[in-house]
Design an enzyme around this catalytic site. Structure first.
Site, PDB file in Angstrom:
ATOM      1  N   ASN A 114     -62.019 -73.483 -48.097  1.00  0.00           N
ATOM      2  CA  ASN A 114     -62.599 -74.195 -46.946  1.00  0.00           C
ATOM      3  C   ASN A 114     -63.808 -75.044 -47.325  1.00  0.00           C
ATOM      4  O   ASN A 114     -64.146 -75.992 -46.617  1.00  0.00           O
ATOM      5  CB  ASN A 114     -62.974 -73.197 -45.847  1.00  0.00           C
ATOM      6  CG  ASN A 114     -61.750 -72.562 -45.218  1.00  0.00           C
ATOM      7  OD1 ASN A 114     -60.622 -72.981 -45.465  1.00  0.00           O
ATOM      8  ND2 ASN A 114     -61.949 -71.534 -44.405  1.00  0.00           N
ATOM      9  N   LEU A 138     -61.116 -74.527 -36.823  1.00  0.00           N
ATOM     10  CA  LEU A 138     -59.681 -74.497 -37.161  1.00  0.00           C
ATOM     11  C   LEU A 138     -58.858 -74.047 -35.953  1.00  0.00           C
ATOM     12  O   LEU A 138     -57.685 -73.693 -36.096  1.00  0.00           O
ATOM     13  CB  LEU A 138     -59.437 -73.532 -38.332  1.00  0.00           C
ATOM     14  CG  LEU A 138     -60.268 -73.787 -39.603  1.00  0.00           C
ATOM     15  CD1 LEU A 138     -60.062 -72.666 -40.622  1.00  0.00           C
ATOM     16  CD2 LEU A 138     -59.879 -75.135 -40.215  1.00  0.00           C
ATOM     17  N   HIS A 166     -76.473 -68.752 -26.408  1.00  0.00           N
ATOM     18  CA  HIS A 166     -75.059 -68.606 -26.762  1.00  0.00           C
ATOM     19  C   HIS A 166     -74.118 -69.253 -25.722  1.00  0.00           C
ATOM     20  O   HIS A 166     -73.175 -69.938 -26.073  1.00  0.00           O
ATOM     21  CB  HIS A 166     -74.756 -67.107 -26.921  1.00  0.00           C
ATOM     22  CG  HIS A 166     -73.605 -66.805 -27.808  1.00  0.00           C
ATOM     23  ND1 HIS A 166     -73.585 -65.750 -28.688  1.00  0.00           N
ATOM     24  CD2 HIS A 166     -72.410 -67.414 -27.962  1.00  0.00           C
ATOM     25  CE1 HIS A 166     -72.434 -65.724 -29.338  1.00  0.00           C
ATOM     26  NE2 HIS A 166     -71.696 -66.720 -28.905  1.00  0.00           N
ATOM     27  N   ARG A 182     -59.852 -68.094 -49.418  1.00  0.00           N
ATOM     28  CA  ARG A 182     -60.007 -68.989 -48.254  1.00  0.00           C
ATOM     29  C   ARG A 182     -61.447 -69.493 -48.122  1.00  0.00           C
ATOM     30  O   ARG A 182     -61.679 -70.630 -47.723  1.00  0.00           O
ATOM     31  CB  ARG A 182     -59.592 -68.269 -46.971  1.00  0.00           C
ATOM     32  CG  ARG A 182     -58.095 -68.151 -46.849  1.00  0.00           C
ATOM     33  CD  ARG A 182     -57.714 -67.449 -45.558  1.00  0.00           C
ATOM     34  NE  ARG A 182     -56.272 -67.395 -45.421  1.00  0.00           N
ATOM     35  CZ  ARG A 182     -55.647 -66.768 -44.429  1.00  0.00           C
ATOM     36  NH1 ARG A 182     -56.352 -66.145 -43.500  1.00  0.00           N
ATOM     37  NH2 ARG A 182     -54.342 -66.778 -44.375  1.00  0.00           N
ATOM     38  N   ILE A 194     -68.261 -74.602 -38.831  1.00  0.00           N
ATOM     39  CA  ILE A 194     -68.588 -73.253 -39.326  1.00  0.00           C
ATOM     40  C   ILE A 194     -67.332 -72.376 -39.362  1.00  0.00           C
ATOM     41  O   ILE A 194     -67.240 -71.373 -38.647  1.00  0.00           O
ATOM     42  CB  ILE A 194     -69.694 -72.610 -38.449  1.00  0.00           C
ATOM     43  CG1 ILE A 194     -69.401 -72.835 -36.926  1.00  0.00           C
ATOM     44  CG2 ILE A 194     -71.056 -73.166 -38.809  1.00  0.00           C
ATOM     45  CD1 ILE A 194     -70.316 -72.033 -35.999  1.00  0.00           C
ATOM     46  N   LYS A 228     -64.651 -69.565 -40.205  1.00  0.00           N
ATOM     47  CA  LYS A 228     -64.704 -68.170 -40.663  1.00  0.00           C
ATOM     48  C   LYS A 228     -63.483 -67.914 -41.539  1.00  0.00           C
ATOM     49  O   LYS A 228     -62.394 -68.434 -41.279  1.00  0.00           O
ATOM     50  CB  LYS A 228     -64.667 -67.244 -39.441  1.00  0.00           C
ATOM     51  CG  LYS A 228     -64.570 -65.779 -39.765  1.00  0.00           C
ATOM     52  CD  LYS A 228     -63.319 -65.184 -39.158  1.00  0.00           C
ATOM     53  CE  LYS A 228     -63.149 -63.732 -39.579  1.00  0.00           C
ATOM     54  NZ  LYS A 228     -61.799 -63.245 -39.262  1.00  0.00           N
ATOM     55  N   ASP A 255     -73.614 -68.604 -39.659  1.00  0.00           N
ATOM     56  CA  ASP A 255     -73.674 -68.590 -38.194  1.00  0.00           C
ATOM     57  C   ASP A 255     -73.358 -67.196 -37.688  1.00  0.00           C
ATOM     58  O   ASP A 255     -72.215 -66.734 -37.774  1.00  0.00           O
ATOM     59  CB  ASP A 255     -72.656 -69.587 -37.614  1.00  0.00           C
ATOM     60  CG  ASP A 255     -72.763 -69.646 -36.100  1.00  0.00           C
ATOM     61  OD1 ASP A 255     -73.686 -70.324 -35.610  1.00  0.00           O
ATOM     62  OD2 ASP A 255     -71.963 -68.975 -35.409  1.00  0.00           O
ATOM     63  N   TYR A 257     -72.450 -60.570 -32.154  1.00  0.00           N
ATOM     64  CA  TYR A 257     -71.481 -60.254 -33.215  1.00  0.00           C
ATOM     65  C   TYR A 257     -71.733 -58.878 -33.835  1.00  0.00           C
ATOM     66  O   TYR A 257     -70.869 -58.340 -34.525  1.00  0.00           O
ATOM     67  CB  TYR A 257     -71.496 -61.315 -34.326  1.00  0.00           C
ATOM     68  CG  TYR A 257     -71.185 -62.734 -33.879  1.00  0.00           C
ATOM     69  CD1 TYR A 257     -70.705 -63.008 -32.601  1.00  0.00           C
ATOM     70  CD2 TYR A 257     -71.360 -63.810 -34.739  1.00  0.00           C
ATOM     71  CE1 TYR A 257     -70.439 -64.312 -32.198  1.00  0.00           C
ATOM     72  CE2 TYR A 257     -71.082 -65.118 -34.332  1.00  0.00           C
ATOM     73  CZ  TYR A 257     -70.638 -65.355 -33.056  1.00  0.00           C
ATOM     74  OH  TYR A 257     -70.370 -66.642 -32.656  1.00  0.00           O
ATOM     75  N   LYS A 284     -78.125 -66.210 -32.154  1.00  0.00           N
ATOM     76  CA  LYS A 284     -78.045 -66.667 -30.760  1.00  0.00           C
ATOM     77  C   LYS A 284     -78.440 -65.544 -29.807  1.00  0.00           C
ATOM     78  O   LYS A 284     -78.147 -64.368 -30.077  1.00  0.00           O
ATOM     79  CB  LYS A 284     -76.605 -67.102 -30.425  1.00  0.00           C
ATOM     80  CG  LYS A 284     -75.932 -67.947 -31.492  1.00  0.00           C
ATOM     81  CD  LYS A 284     -74.532 -68.409 -31.105  1.00  0.00           C
ATOM     82  CE  LYS A 284     -73.803 -69.021 -32.296  1.00  0.00           C
ATOM     83  NZ  LYS A 284     -73.006 -68.066 -33.094  1.00  0.00           N
TER      84      LYS A 284
END
Ligand SMILES: NC(=O)C1=CN([C@@H]2O[C@H](COP(=O)(O)OP(=O)(O)OC[C@H]3O[C@@H](n4cnc5c(N)ncnc54)[C@H](OP(=O)(O)O)[C@@H]3O)[C@@H](O)[C@H]2O)C=CC1
Ligand SMILES: O=C(O)C(=O)[C@@H](O)[C@H](O)C(=O)CO
Length: 289
Positions: free
Chosen positions: A256, A206, A124, A252, A244, A246, A46, A51, A91
């Site tokens: 996840n 999270l 977005h 990690r 999704i 990160k 994603d 970004y 997006k």
């Protein structure tokens, strides 16, 4: 090898239920993280024009294409990874709303990503004060009809935004990507999505890491011999959300994704469902323009 189960979108396209989020990952780091995530078994990424890391995501994917898609360094041989194995979402950002501006923004994203097609393209934010999201969505429908994108959808749409969009839309959005975690459970939107055949995709699943410290999550993790992140992600999976998360380290990233070999009981689910307190970690969609 792919680890996450896949869900069918409303046009039959399959999406990995657990993907990898890339907000605030600089392009230079995105390349390595995406390559690590692919090796760990992620197949869904994603990103967004905003970004600034679409080029890094592209490099990370192409570094693994046609390479063995190992899943843990055990020395086993896996089939080479091909473009069709990977699901990439990007997006259109807020300052490119409008029909022509969105088509131009999409072209820029395609150049950055170096892809022939994008798997999913989202608006977005609705940016209600700009008043252009229906026009923006018409551009997404055009891209969809042209086969340049396999699925289209929205992000951060509130119920009223969805109603307005659907009044003029020809293609029902495949997903609405919204902030969703145990402290912000978005029940009204989730049930509206279910009625409309729109998948719910959880961003900040999270709670940007904040929900990991919740005592109920911690207790549940201890009971299952799992980590708090795994408990929260498992909760998302059992609710049927796409999520999704990160993460910035290989440990990690792997942790996840390791949520498909245990189950939360009805009692665990009820305890986590009771944590909803309507608490956002990001902006309210009505305030972003
Ligand atoms: N459509 C939209 O408007 C939005 C979309 N998004 C999307 O959602 C994705 C995820 O959201 P994001 O805001 O990043 O928040 P997340 O809820 O995914 O949380 C990420 C934070 O949790 C930490 N973390 C991750 N895994 C673990 C773990 N196993 N143990 C302990 N800490 C952990 C990360 O730390 P570290 O990185 O140090 O490992 C980071 O600080 C974004 O990357 C983006 O793709 C996000 C916001 C808005
Ligand atoms: O990550 C994204 O995709 C975002 O749009 C945001 O994080 C956003 O900028 C935000 O939440 C601001 O509060």
């Amino acid at each position: 090898m792919r680890t996450s189960p896949r869900l069918s979108l409303n046009n039959g396209v399959l999406i990995d239920q657990l993907g990898f989020g890339l907000y605030k990952v600089p392009a230079a780091e995105a390349e390595g993280l995406v390559a690590t995530a692919l090796a760990a078994g992620y197949r869904h990424f994603d990103t967004a024009a905003m970004y600034g890391n679409e080029t890094g995501v592209a490099r990370g994917i192409s570094s693994q294409l046609d390479a063995g898609s190992g899943s843990g360094g055990s020395g086993e041989l896996f089939p080479p990874l091909s473009r069709e194995d990977v699901f990439v979402t990007t997006k259109v950002w807020n300052d490119h709303h409008g029909f022509d501006a969105t088509l131009r923004a999409f072209d820029d994203s395609m150049v950055n990503l170096g892809l022939d097609y994008v798997d999913m393209y989202l608006i977005h934010w609705p940016c209600p004060r700009r008043g252009l999201f229906t026009e923006t969505y018409r551009a997404l429908e055009t891209l969809y009809r042209e086969g340049r994108v396999r699925a289209i959808g929205v992000s951060n749409f509130q119920p009223a935004h969805l109603d307005r969009l659907l009044a003029g839309a020809e293609v029902v959005p495949a997903v609405n990507q919204i902030e969703l975690h145990p402290w912000l459970q978005q029940e009204e939107l989730r049930s509206k999505h279910a009625d409309l055949g729109i998948r719910t995709e959880a961003w900040s699943p999270l709670g940007r890491g904040q929900v990991l410290a919740d005592p109920v999550i911690q207790a549940c993790a201890a009971e299952h011999g799992r980590t708090p992140a795994q408990v929260i992600l498992r909760w998302h999976m059992q609710l049927g959300n796409i999520a999704i998360p990160k993460a910035s380290s290989e440990a990690r990233i792997r942790e996840n994704l390791d949520v498909f070999n245990f189950e939360l009981s009805a009692r665990d689910m009820a305890a986590i469902n009771a944590l909803d307190r309507g608490q956002r970690t990001g902006s309210h969609p009505d305030n972003v323009n």
